[in-house]
Design an enzyme around this catalytic site. Sequence first.
Site, PDB file in Angstrom:
ATOM      1  N   ARG A  90      -0.023   8.020 -14.758  1.00  0.00           N
ATOM      2  CA  ARG A  90      -1.021   7.125 -14.170  1.00  0.00           C
ATOM      3  C   ARG A  90      -1.449   6.045 -15.145  1.00  0.00           C
ATOM      4  O   ARG A  90      -1.616   4.899 -14.777  1.00  0.00           O
ATOM      5  CB  ARG A  90      -2.266   7.931 -13.753  1.00  0.00           C
ATOM      6  CG  ARG A  90      -2.050   8.740 -12.510  1.00  0.00           C
ATOM      7  CD  ARG A  90      -3.188   9.682 -12.282  1.00  0.00           C
ATOM      8  NE  ARG A  90      -3.274  10.642 -13.365  1.00  0.00           N
ATOM      9  CZ  ARG A  90      -3.990  11.760 -13.329  1.00  0.00           C
ATOM     10  NH1 ARG A  90      -4.720  12.027 -12.271  1.00  0.00           N
ATOM     11  NH2 ARG A  90      -3.997  12.590 -14.341  1.00  0.00           N
ATOM     12  N   SER A 127      -6.756  15.156  -8.357  1.00  0.00           N
ATOM     13  CA  SER A 127      -7.255  16.201  -7.451  1.00  0.00           C
ATOM     14  C   SER A 127      -8.707  16.535  -7.775  1.00  0.00           C
ATOM     15  O   SER A 127      -9.523  16.741  -6.867  1.00  0.00           O
ATOM     16  CB  SER A 127      -6.403  17.475  -7.585  1.00  0.00           C
ATOM     17  OG  SER A 127      -5.078  17.216  -7.249  1.00  0.00           O
TER      18      SER A 127
END
Length: 159
Positions: A90, A127
């Site tokens: 990311r 998450s």
Amino acid sequence: MRRCLCPGSFDPVTNGHLDVIERAASLFDEVVVGIGANESKKGLFSLDERIDLIEKACAHLPSVRVESFEGLLVDFARERGIPAVVKGLRAVTDFDYELQMAQMNYRLTGLETLFVATNPDYSFLSSSLVKEVASYGGDVAGLVPDVVLQRLHERLGRR
Ligand code: PNS
């Protein structure tokens, strides 16, 4: 047949994970999504629920199958004859930890790791953040597959 492994905790699977799985499926003949069972980390969703959610979110990808595993990732990969892992990066903050794991896995059994640059639409997504925002009633639509959104509402209550 070229096979790869997409490992993770997937508690729950997000659209960022799904993007990486879809891209792995476009490069390899078969993708095994491996959910690491971590006894010390109690998740929001059980392993069976996580498998079910990923299977539903990947229903459009016939070359993807989902399994959970205990122990080392390298053993899981070796038992199945899978030579490479595909993971999303990311941001630079992911890099240190991911590089360390990739180098250790290569040192242990020669398991290769290929990194794909995460779609910038999802570079902030995790998450844990999804669970935190959803638990306070924030809107995570568009950040997780619809089936996950529905299950989060059932589990945390829709506010
Ligand atoms: O989604 P996550 O939390 O980044 O997933 C991490 C996971 C499950 C891929 C990683 O913790 C893992 O590979 N666990 C299995 C145990 C293992 O092999 N540990 C040594 C890694 S070098």
